[in-house]
Every structure is written in structure tokens, then in C-alpha cells.
Design an enzyme around this catalytic site. Sequence first.
Site, PDB file in Angstrom:
ATOM      1  N   ARG A  19       0.845  -1.196   0.000  1.00  0.00           N
ATOM      2  CA  ARG A  19       0.000   0.000   0.000  1.00  0.00           C
ATOM      3  C   ARG A  19       0.882   1.248   0.000  1.00  0.00           C
ATOM      4  NH1 ARG A  19      -0.986   1.713   4.686  1.00  0.00           N
ATOM      5  NH2 ARG A  19      -1.845  -0.189   5.599  1.00  0.00           N
TER       6      ARG A  19
ATOM      7  N   ASP B   7      -8.401  19.311 -13.369  1.00  0.00           N
ATOM      8  CA  ASP B   7      -8.788  17.975 -13.818  1.00  0.00           C
ATOM      9  C   ASP B   7      -8.537  17.941 -15.330  1.00  0.00           C
ATOM     10  OD1 ASP B   7     -10.161  15.754 -14.817  1.00  0.00           O
ATOM     11  OD2 ASP B   7     -11.740  15.866 -13.303  1.00  0.00           O
TER      12      ASP B   7
HETATM   13  C1  LIG Z   1     -14.578   9.981 -15.105  1.00  0.00           C
HETATM   14  C2  LIG Z   1     -14.143  11.291 -14.615  1.00  0.00           C
HETATM   15  C3  LIG Z   1     -13.761  11.477 -13.275  1.00  0.00           C
HETATM   16  C4  LIG Z   1     -13.846  10.389 -12.240  1.00  0.00           C
HETATM   17  O1  LIG Z   1     -12.972   9.325 -12.493  1.00  0.00           O
HETATM   18  P1  LIG Z   1     -13.275   7.800 -12.108  1.00  0.00           P
HETATM   19  O2  LIG Z   1     -12.067   7.104 -12.605  1.00  0.00           O
HETATM   20  O3  LIG Z   1     -14.544   7.405 -12.775  1.00  0.00           O
HETATM   21  O4  LIG Z   1     -13.394   7.773 -10.613  1.00  0.00           O
HETATM   22  C5  LIG Z   1     -13.307  12.731 -12.900  1.00  0.00           C
HETATM   23  N1  LIG Z   1     -13.258  13.748 -13.786  1.00  0.00           N
HETATM   24  C6  LIG Z   1     -13.617  13.602 -15.067  1.00  0.00           C
HETATM   25  C7  LIG Z   1     -13.538  14.785 -15.996  1.00  0.00           C
HETATM   26  C8  LIG Z   1     -14.082  12.385 -15.532  1.00  0.00           C
HETATM   27  O5  LIG Z   1     -14.460  12.252 -16.804  1.00  0.00           O
END
Ligand SMILES: *Cc1c(COP(=O)(O)O)cnc(C)c1O
Length: 393
Positions: free
Chosen positions: A57, A184
Site C-alpha cells: 500500500r 482535472d
Molecule cells: C470519469 C471522470 C472522473 C472520475 O474518475 P473515475 O475514474 O470514474 O473515478 C473525474 N473527472 C472527469 C472529468 C471524468 O471524466
Amino acid sequence: MSSFATVCVHAGSEPDAVTGAVVPPISLATTFAQASLGNLCGVDSPNSIGRGFEYSRTGNPTRGAFERAIAACEQGAYGLAFASGLAATNAIMSCLATHDEVICIDDVYGGTQRMFRQICAPNCGIKFTFMDFSDVSAVAAAVTSKTKLIWVESPTNPTLKISDIKALAAVARGGGQDIWLVVDNTFMSPYLQTPLDLGAHVVLHSVTKYIGGHSDVVMGALVVNDEEIFKKIRFVQNACGAVPSPFDCYLALRGLKTLHVRMDYAQKNALAIATFLEAHAKVERVVYPGLPSHPQYELAKTQAKGPGAMITFFIRGGIEEAGTFLKSLRLFTLAESLGAVESLAESPAVMTHASVPREVRATLGISDNLIRLSIGIEAIEDLLQDLAQALSV
Ligand SMILES: *Cc1c(COP(=O)(O)O)cnc(C)c1O
């Protein structure tokens, strides 16, 4: 190694020191023998800052290989892998304390919104301001002495709004306050956009999408440059434990090596499809950062190397017309998710963004006739033919 194509093929995949294997082995061991008390074997660099392996981990060789690779691709110093994109989000939120404040773009990913609104706000006492980021001075005006994070996606999902990452970084860094700008970067991937270069503090990926690229692994990642930020998140990664399995890390590393090839091809397909849809009588409007009709077409070009392969369009009519279109597609799969080799279509109002309250969806323009396409790498003739036949039903 400077060019992206070279970095993504080689970073983290140095031939194994013992066997010469050109692909990092899937290292399944949960624990590692110690040479003597306090003397660990191997070096999980840079993520354990020179420490060896002790427990999986805490650090795992296959995960370390992926973490080095994603860090190199994002032009960052440190990579951190998580069990999903949302687990990566949760790790950032675990660095905050009660009464801290977050300024978040209003049409952030539905799952991010659900965590912020339904877990972080009520359970952890974190205050969120959701707002439009097109006017960066309004974001600056929303900063208070308690602001700890500015959270942005660019482009957003599903309305593909673009935010000026450099200007937001200036806001985060401008006040002499410890504010992290989190970007993001899932929709662009590190091939098209590297937010750390634009001044961001943390880059987040749902590795599940373009990096994995084959709809067969759920995983997340963070990349940072600052050692203090790295240490905080690294502590959470180990302390809270939302780590991916070694097999997931192997799949993600394998996917990453072809990211640029897949993205180039999918993006070329996407531009052809967006152009086709924009000229179609049954289509009200197309939103794609690669079309001059996109309101932030120029801004997109200044901070990303390409418009990506996600297209949003409004079909003429309402939920019924959208449903008929989606049901009539034969090659596009009706499914959530995005960023893989196969093309997908979905209705955000009913599917990915159903957890976003209807009133909020309305203000964001996520109407019932909005359709989101994730363009894959199939032959463009077949994709166009499928869209044409489904629009003619
Ligand atoms: C899918 C997605 C997430 C979340 O990711 P997971 O791997 O599904 O937990 C976060 N931000 C964006 C823009 C996404 O498309």
C-alpha cells in the site's frame, strides 16, 4: 527525452535491472523483505523520496513505474496513483480541514460535484462556491482568507467550456496565500495539455479514460511539482489507502504508451464528425473546441495542443428525439465513460449527470436534447455513416 511520444513510451519502463525485462513486471507481493532492521530493498523513487519498498500500500514497484511515467508525461516531478479518479479527488480533499473553502467551476464532472455537495460539504464542513470561470476577475473576487483550493476542469464535461488556466494560476499564486489550483485534465490528457506548465499546482486524471484508453481499468492519478504538496498527498495516499492494484497499474502503463497515437487519430475523427454535425439539419448546435464556432476557440488554441475528441451537440427536439437517435446508433455504443478506442454516445441529463439537480443542470445548459459523443479510433467513414443513419430515423 523531451518529445512527448518518446517520454510516454519510455518513462517508467526502463529495462529491469535484474532480468532486463523491457516491461515492468506485475509485482504482486504485498510485503518486501528487509535487508536488516530499517534497511529496505530497492528504491521506489521518486515517490518515497529515496526509500525502498516495505508494504505494497505504501509503495509498489509496478505502481511506482506508472507514477514515474505519468509524472514525466505531465512535466511534473511527482506522480501518485489511486484506485479511481474520484479516489484521487478524495485524496486532495483529505488535505483540507473543516471551515476551509473551495472555489469550483460550476459544471464540474458529476461525480466530483456529488462528492463535494453530498460528502465534503455536509460531513467535513468544507464550504464550496460553484461558479462560472469565464470571468477570472470574478473568481479572484470570490477568494477569501479561508480559500484553499481553486478547482477547474478545462474543457468541462459535458458543455466543453474552456477556462484560462494561466490566469487562474495567477489568482491562486497572487495573494500570498497557500491556494492550490487543481486542474482535472482528464478530457485533454497530458498529450494535449500540461497544466503544471501553465502554473497549476495539482493535475488530476481519471486514468480510466484516455490514459487507460481501452475501457478496461478504473484508476486515477495526481501529478505535482511542489515537494511540500507531494508530501501531503503522499501521506494521504498511504494513510487512507485508496491505491490501485499492480495489475491496474500495468494496464495503465501499457495504455499510456499509445496515448499520443490514439489521441491523434481520435481527434482527427472528431473534427470530421463535428464538422458533419454542424452542417446537419437535425442538429441545433455543436460544441467542439476545434470548431471556430466554439466561443473559446482562440483561448483553447493558446493552452492546448489540440481540441481533443469529445463532442457535445444539441439534437433538434427533446428527450424523445435524443432517445430515438441514441437507440438507432449501431456502431456507437450507448454508454457512460469516454476516452477509449471505441466510440460512445450518451445523454448526460439521463446518465452521467443525473445526480446533478435538475435546476443546476438547467442553468448549466445540460438540456434533455444534449448528446455527448466520445470519439474513438474506428474508420471515419463508418462513424459518419452510423451518425447519418441514426439522424435520419
Ligand atoms: C470519469 C471522470 C472522473 C472520475 O474518475 P473515475 O475514474 O470514474 O473515478 C473525474 N473527472 C472527469 C472529468 C471524468 O471524466
